[in-house]
Design an enzyme around this catalytic site. Structure first.
Site, short mmCIF file in Angstrom:
data_model
loop_
_atom_site.label_atom_id
_atom_site.label_comp_id
_atom_site.label_asym_id
_atom_site.label_seq_id
_atom_site.Cartn_x
_atom_site.Cartn_y
_atom_site.Cartn_z
N TYR A 87 0.95 -1.38 -0.08
CA TYR A 87 -0.02 -0.02 0.12
C TYR A 87 0.78 1.32 -0.06
O TYR A 87 2.00 1.25 0.45
CB TYR A 87 -0.97 0.02 1.09
CG TYR A 87 -0.46 0.44 2.31
CD1 TYR A 87 -0.31 1.62 2.99
CD2 TYR A 87 0.09 -0.49 3.40
CE1 TYR A 87 0.20 2.04 4.29
CE2 TYR A 87 0.76 -0.41 4.57
CZ TYR A 87 0.78 0.78 5.06
OH TYR A 87 1.23 1.10 6.12
N CYS A 88 0.32 2.30 -0.59
CA CYS A 88 0.91 3.70 -0.64
C CYS A 88 -0.01 4.79 -0.05
O CYS A 88 -1.19 4.33 0.55
CB CYS A 88 1.50 3.79 -1.89
SG CYS A 88 0.25 4.04 -3.13
N GLN A 89 0.10 5.91 -0.47
CA GLN A 89 -0.89 7.14 -0.04
C GLN A 89 -2.21 6.59 -0.62
O GLN A 89 -3.46 6.71 -0.24
CB GLN A 89 -0.29 8.18 -0.12
CG GLN A 89 -1.30 9.31 0.28
CD GLN A 89 -1.26 9.16 1.99
OE1 GLN A 89 -0.36 8.69 2.68
NE2 GLN A 89 -2.24 9.71 2.68
#
Length: 126
Positions: A87-89
């Site tokens: 996951y990232c932003q």
């Protein structure tokens, strides 16, 4: 008039490239809703591909921080025989990270739909 045709060609190329990338990633990368992500991330390697300052501001409980910018150098920290949850932003960097991992032979790749900004579960902040 030539400038208009050129602009239309450039826009067409960008749209075609985006569509190709989207369908290419769907072959090897599962996009999971938050509920699906919560159901499986404890059995997988949970990787936050955001930069360290973003990670320190808040991250999913149990996640390891391997920024996308360092992924090539730190790929050995991720086991290829276990599922990888990324996951990232917002979801863009995790999709690019999954593409890099797929090229190196990783098979079970998933990422969080909407990224960390859509996460409502437990978080940890420094």
């Amino acid at each position: 008039m030539e400038a208009l045709y050129f602009l239309l060609v450039v826009i067409g190329v960008i749209v075609a490239y985006s569509a190709f990338n989207y369908f290419y990633q769907r072959r090897f990368l599962k996009t999971l809703t938050e509920e699906e992500f919560k159901a499986g991330y404890r059995k997988a390697q949970l990787i936050d591909v955001r930069e360290p300052n973003e990670f320190d501001a808040g991250h999913i409980l149990g996640a390891r921080n391997i920024p996308a910018s360092q992924l090539k150098m730190r790929m050995k920290e991720i086991r290829p025989d276990k599922p990888v949850y990324l996951y990232c932003q917002s979801g863009a960097r995790s999709a690019r990270a999954a593409q890099m991992l797929h090229k190196k032979g990783y098979q079970e790749l998933s990422h969080l739909q909407g990224g960390f900004k859509k996460w409502s579960g437990k978080i940890k902040a420094k």
